[in-house]
Write an enzyme that holds these catalytic residues in place. Sequence first.
Site, short mmCIF file in Angstrom:
data_model
loop_
_atom_site.label_atom_id
_atom_site.label_comp_id
_atom_site.label_asym_id
_atom_site.label_seq_id
_atom_site.Cartn_x
_atom_site.Cartn_y
_atom_site.Cartn_z
N LYS B 253 69.16 57.18 36.16
CA LYS B 253 68.04 56.72 36.99
C LYS B 253 67.50 55.47 36.33
CE LYS B 253 63.67 58.29 39.04
NZ LYS B 253 63.36 56.93 39.37
N ARG B 258 64.58 49.92 43.74
CA ARG B 258 65.56 50.54 44.63
C ARG B 258 65.71 49.66 45.87
NH1 ARG B 258 65.32 56.82 46.76
NH2 ARG B 258 67.20 56.76 48.06
N ARG B 273 62.25 49.65 48.83
CA ARG B 273 62.06 51.08 49.02
C ARG B 273 61.06 51.32 50.16
NH1 ARG B 273 58.98 55.26 47.51
NH2 ARG B 273 59.98 57.14 46.70
N GLU B 303 70.24 50.13 42.67
CA GLU B 303 69.08 49.87 41.83
C GLU B 303 69.30 48.48 41.23
OE1 GLU B 303 65.45 51.48 40.75
OE2 GLU B 303 66.98 52.76 41.64
N PHE B 343 74.48 53.20 44.02
CA PHE B 343 74.58 54.66 43.85
C PHE B 343 74.84 55.43 45.14
CE2 PHE B 343 70.41 55.64 45.46
CZ PHE B 343 69.61 54.57 45.10
N ARG B 420 62.14 64.41 51.10
CA ARG B 420 62.20 64.77 49.70
C ARG B 420 62.72 66.19 49.64
NH1 ARG B 420 59.87 62.46 45.52
NH2 ARG B 420 58.33 61.28 46.71
N LYS B 426 65.18 64.89 40.07
CA LYS B 426 64.90 63.94 39.01
C LYS B 426 64.77 64.67 37.68
CE LYS B 426 61.33 62.00 41.09
NZ LYS B 426 60.14 61.22 41.45
#
Lengths: 251, 588
Positions: B253, B258, B273, B303, B343, B420, B426
């Site tokens: 990460k 992003r 983002r 990223e 990613f 989410r 994470k």
Amino acid sequence: MFKVKITDAKLLRDMFQAIAILVDEATFNLTPELIQLRAMDPSRVAMVDFQWPKTIFDEYQCDQPQKMCINISELLKLLRRTAKEETIELSLNPENPRLQIGITGKYTRTFHMPTLEPQEEETPTPKITFKTTAKTTTDGFRQAIEDAQLVSDHVRIEADAEKLTLQATGDLMGATIELKKGSDALLDLQTQEPAKATFSLSYLVEIIKAASATSEIATLQFANDMPIRIDFHQPKEGKLTFYLAPRIEVE
Amino acid sequence: MEFSLIADCYEKIESTTKRLEMTQYLVELFKITPAEMVDKVVYLTQGKLYPDFVDVQTGIAEKLAIQVVGKATGRSERDIRGELAKTGDIGETVQGFMTRKAQSTLFDGASLTVKTVYDQLDKAARAAGSGSMERKLSLLAGLLTSASPKEAKYIIRIVTGNLRLGIADMTVLDALAIAYGGGKEARAPLERAYNISSDLGRVAKIVTEQGLGGVQRFRVILGNPIRPMLAERLGSPEEILEKLNGKCMAEFKYDGERVQAHKKNGGVTLFSRRLENITTQYPDAIELFKEHIRVKNAIVEAEFVAVDENTGELKPFQELMHRRRKYGVKEAMKKHPVSIFIFDLLYADKRDYTLEPYPVRHEKLKHIITQGDRVTTAEFLAVDNVADLERFFEKAVEIGCEGLICKSIAQDSLYQAGARGWMWIKYKREYKSEMSDTVDLVVIGAYHGRGKRAGTYGALLLAAYNRDDGVFETVTKCGTGFTDEDLERIPKMMKKHRVPQKHPRVHSMLDADVWFKPEVVLEVLGSEITLSPIHTCAMNSIREGSGLAIRFPRFTGNYRLDKSAEDSTSNEEITKMYRNQLKKMSES
């Protein structure tokens, strides 16, 4: 086919300038006899009524009545590039919805700009019974208005049998400007009954500044708390008239 | 459709705090809205004119708004400011002044239609270049002049970005579902359409014109940003593995921005983002995407991380802020280059990959990009045990990452746009050991520089002293803080200490390009001390299999010529610093 030619570039520029202070996109009526436009500013506080007979132009060709809508400020950008004695030719090709602007002086350049969707509805003329008619030199009226602007953002225009009075009251300062009948500035004054009305100086100043470029004499007509009509006398039967709605006295 | 209908609806919505009632008012509004206007009504209701990703500045500043109100009502700016100070709301203020205007008009205007309001606002928003302020002023004042006091209130709130009706995107979707989707059950397909297009207006138009069928046929569109999938968070690798059924794909990460990149017929558009169009900020990235994505049409997520162009080291997120600008983009691009770590893949060659499980997306992603110096896939590792996950995590943190994202590799691991969920978890650090003191470290190796540093060293490998064993243990790689003089001086200074291979008293798991006898001591300040699987300093003292490393080290400019290698900071001191300064990190 529409095609006009004028040898006085400055005159053309000044006339468009007077329209540009109120409208951004202007719809002109083009007829075999004249170019005409009547339009209000977006806030509908002021109106310009403009007529340009073909006699003003050195060449004038218009086969049939048509409308042409253009962005005036864009056109002015081009016209500002002209020198006083240059010749300007405007032409509109029916096959090609573009306005062509040819400028000839020491060298020749041709611009073209898009025409826009014309505004279909006609702007009506306000129907007002005026009580007072005052004929002033454009410059004299301009000076009086600019004096008033020093102290306030609006001015009351008042007339009795003898004189035209401009009264400006600001937050701290005030001004009284008198134009007496028979003075150099006030050429004529006819009053049926005393009349007064208040107007926004931001509009008045812009209008007079732009109009004084082509006009020496202005005729004002007004009545109690009604819109004012100002005719700026133009060369060769041209017509440039403004209407301005009054302010409403509050408090 | 008259604008007064909208103003009336807004007034009703403002009078309630209950979501159900708000939804009902919206349903009524949508039902009387003609299909060709519904997208505009939706944008206006959100206080906008377009979806967020359209790069037009809609709002005007308060200063201009006051001028607009002044022009429309004939009141002085002072009066308006005075009233605004009292009401605190430009909407209320204009409504008050509109009921007692100081300027009359030549004619009454026709009543405002939604189309007129929208078109005028749109024209004002798009006015650009010289004279655009006057044009905005005149268009907006003209609009207010034609409005009723109530309409004026909402118009001015929309243009100043103050229309706060409290309507969430989901409430709009609920209302659309009820009005045109046949009931609340239609919310799910509508929501998906919204999540993959980020355009409520478009979704509204489709459901109004084509019904639910149209919504269900809806697919990802190149050029419309997809609302990003978000990750849940867990504090321990055990919990993460348990949640993901014992195995997952762990990815670094990165501490960057992003970005969603849309490559369409070879051209590239970038979205942040928050789905803002940020294409103009990254001309370098545009070129990189053109070159490294091998297909003509694709949507990828990446990223962007600031890098030190001389050493290739990652820099912290704050460095990227230099790239958030409209002007001087070229200079910023040279001074603050970025590396791109891709990613995910959401679309490629006319196929909507959001409907594919993660392993399929990742496989295809690896397939369509050409790896390079500045563009690579985010570092990843398939893991099925705590130790591997922990080690991979430390590696990530040490090179400057925030931690890991652990991704489900199950059949149902689709790209859940805008949601989410537990498909992604994470793993961030809970503790942080900030460094406040400098340390004195021994130069035991170096790496060749590149770019401006070609011919000199890009970074030095530094070590702390282990008194018990009499060895030097690596603790960081430092490439920052060196002036041009330092860069010239150091290779000369180190020449006499060069050894052909790793010195016997040096304990290192890393391979340097050049090795030195431990002699020269430099003063270094880092941002914090972290656990590390690759540095040998204090190995196993905090955790089995891990050493300690200094994150974001910077040379202070002090050559500690007064110190011998044995006088350098010891592994014990570094351990103590780590322990003493360990603080729980605030949630973020």
